[in-house]
Design a protein around this motif. Structure first.
Motif, mmCIF file in Angstrom:
data_model
loop_
_atom_site.group_PDB
_atom_site.id
_atom_site.type_symbol
_atom_site.label_atom_id
_atom_site.label_comp_id
_atom_site.label_asym_id
_atom_site.label_seq_id
_atom_site.Cartn_x
_atom_site.Cartn_y
_atom_site.Cartn_z
ATOM 1 N N PRO A 1 0.811 -1.211 0.000
ATOM 2 C CA PRO A 1 0.000 0.000 0.000
ATOM 3 C C PRO A 1 0.843 1.258 0.000
ATOM 4 N N CYS A 2 1.778 1.383 -0.914
ATOM 5 C CA CYS A 2 2.647 2.557 -0.909
ATOM 6 C C CYS A 2 1.953 3.744 -1.556
ATOM 7 N N ALA A 3 2.490 4.916 -1.258
ATOM 8 C CA ALA A 3 1.948 6.127 -1.881
ATOM 9 C C ALA A 3 2.095 6.009 -3.391
ATOM 10 N N LYS A 4 1.114 6.483 -4.125
ATOM 11 C CA LYS A 4 1.051 6.281 -5.571
ATOM 12 C C LYS A 4 2.300 6.797 -6.302
ATOM 13 N N GLN A 5 2.930 7.863 -5.813
ATOM 14 C CA GLN A 5 4.064 8.422 -6.529
ATOM 15 C C GLN A 5 5.354 7.644 -6.268
ATOM 16 N N CYS A 6 5.367 6.667 -5.362
ATOM 17 C CA CYS A 6 6.587 5.932 -5.044
ATOM 18 C C CYS A 6 6.812 4.732 -5.934
ATOM 19 N N CYS A 7 5.817 4.300 -6.632
ATOM 20 C CA CYS A 7 5.995 3.107 -7.448
ATOM 21 C C CYS A 7 5.065 3.146 -8.652
ATOM 22 N N ASP A 8 5.339 2.276 -9.589
ATOM 23 C CA ASP A 8 4.545 2.260 -10.813
ATOM 24 C C ASP A 8 3.191 1.606 -10.613
ATOM 25 N N ASP A 9 3.154 0.488 -9.869
ATOM 26 C CA ASP A 9 1.911 -0.237 -9.653
ATOM 27 C C ASP A 9 1.866 -0.649 -8.191
ATOM 28 N N CYS A 10 1.026 -0.014 -7.412
ATOM 29 C CA CYS A 10 1.014 -0.241 -5.965
ATOM 30 C C CYS A 10 0.196 -1.441 -5.545
ATOM 31 N N GLY A 11 -0.646 -1.980 -6.403
ATOM 32 C CA GLY A 11 -1.439 -3.134 -6.004
ATOM 33 C C GLY A 11 -2.500 -2.755 -4.992
ATOM 34 N N SER A 12 -2.634 -3.531 -3.942
ATOM 35 C CA SER A 12 -3.665 -3.332 -2.926
ATOM 36 C C SER A 12 -3.385 -2.105 -2.066
ATOM 37 N N ASN A 13 -4.426 -1.477 -1.594
ATOM 38 C CA ASN A 13 -4.298 -0.336 -0.690
ATOM 39 C C ASN A 13 -4.493 -0.730 0.765
ATOM 40 N N PHE A 14 -4.630 -2.016 1.060
ATOM 41 C CA PHE A 14 -4.790 -2.485 2.430
ATOM 42 C C PHE A 14 -3.424 -2.661 3.080
ATOM 43 N N TYR A 15 -3.339 -2.426 4.395
ATOM 44 C CA TYR A 15 -2.084 -2.599 5.116
ATOM 45 C C TYR A 15 -2.363 -2.942 6.572
ATOM 46 N N ALA A 16 -1.337 -3.443 7.241
ATOM 47 C CA ALA A 16 -1.373 -3.719 8.671
ATOM 48 C C ALA A 16 -0.215 -2.962 9.308
ATOM 49 N N PHE A 17 -0.359 -2.602 10.575
ATOM 50 C CA PHE A 17 0.711 -1.877 11.255
ATOM 51 C C PHE A 17 0.765 -2.274 12.721
ATOM 52 N N GLY A 18 1.907 -2.008 13.341
ATOM 53 C CA GLY A 18 2.096 -2.248 14.763
ATOM 54 C C GLY A 18 2.929 -1.145 15.371
ATOM 55 N N PHE A 19 2.844 -1.000 16.677
ATOM 56 C CA PHE A 19 3.658 -0.003 17.365
ATOM 57 C C PHE A 19 3.931 -0.451 18.790
ATOM 58 N N ALA A 20 4.996 0.086 19.336
ATOM 59 C CA ALA A 20 5.363 -0.125 20.730
ATOM 60 C C ALA A 20 6.051 1.136 21.195
ATOM 61 N N GLY A 21 5.860 1.473 22.445
ATOM 62 C CA GLY A 21 6.481 2.687 22.945
ATOM 63 C C GLY A 21 6.299 2.831 24.440
ATOM 64 N N ALA A 22 6.533 4.023 24.920
ATOM 65 C CA ALA A 22 6.460 4.320 26.341
ATOM 66 C C ALA A 22 5.170 5.045 26.669
ATOM 67 N N SER A 23 4.684 4.811 27.870
ATOM 68 C CA SER A 23 3.497 5.464 28.383
ATOM 69 C C SER A 23 3.939 6.407 29.496
ATOM 70 N N PHE A 24 3.601 7.691 29.368
ATOM 71 C CA PHE A 24 4.078 8.700 30.307
ATOM 72 C C PHE A 24 2.949 9.263 31.159
#
Length: 186
Positions: A29-52
């Motif tokens: 799911p990359c931004a359209k200007q970064c590649c010729d054919d981006c395929g699917s627009n679906f993605y998954a993500f994760g994060f970890a960090g500190a709680s203040f």
């Protein structure tokens, strides 16, 4: 093809702060200007960090105010999303998160009660609406998230008093960041 997402500023009001977001696309799911054919627009993500969260307050019994000083903790989470060309570039996400902070000390009715033990756990989900501003290989973005957060006070003890309570409430967050497309494949 993968994206590298870098969080510049993220503030979760009513929950915790997070950092270090990483996008793991299901099918490029990359931004359209970064590649010729981006395929699917679906993605998954994760994060970890500190709680203040340094203070948590509430009411015990009918109307006795209390507050707890919290140690810094951890927050983890992840979600799924979809990119859309709607209005020049939007992302719609569902995100889940969990955070935990240890209790350092307790104040009841404005009287310090000293050292305490126990934890405050925060868990919930947000629906995020993120507007992208595509600028070549860089994509700044900003957005908001709304959802529900459960705060669970577990086995907080000071002296001979114990507090166990849980509550779920509406929560929101403000999101801002910068996404960099480094190469067509990274």
């Amino acid at each position: 093809q993968r994206l590298l997402g870098i969080i510049c500023v993220t503030v979760l009001v009513g929950t915790s702060a997070k950092s270090g977001e990483y996008f793991a696309p299901a099918a490029a799911p990359c931004a359209k200007q970064c590649c010729d054919d981006c395929g699917s627009n679906f993605y998954a993500f994760g994060f970890a960090g500190a709680s203040f969260e340094n203070e948590f307050s509430g009411t015990v019994l009918p109307s006795t105010q209390f507050s707890m000083d919290l140690d810094d903790g951890l927050v983890i989470g992840g979600g799924i999303g979809v990119r859309s060309d709607f209005l020049g570039g939007f992302r719609f996400e569902v995100e889940g998160f969990y955070g935990e902070n240890e209790v350092a000390n307790v104040t009841v009715a404005k009287i310090p009660r000293g050292a305490a033990s126990g934890t405050v756990n925060t868990a919930g989900f947000h629906f995020n609406f993120i507007k992208e501003f595509r600028l070549g290989r860089l994509t700044p973005y900003t957005g908001v998230g709304i959802g529900l957060t459960n705060v669970d006070v577990q086995d907080v003890r000071y002296g001979g008093v114990a507090i166990d309570d849980s509550d779920t409430a509406f929560s929101w967050q403000v999101i801002a960041g910068l996404e960099a497309c480094l190469t067509k494949n990274a």
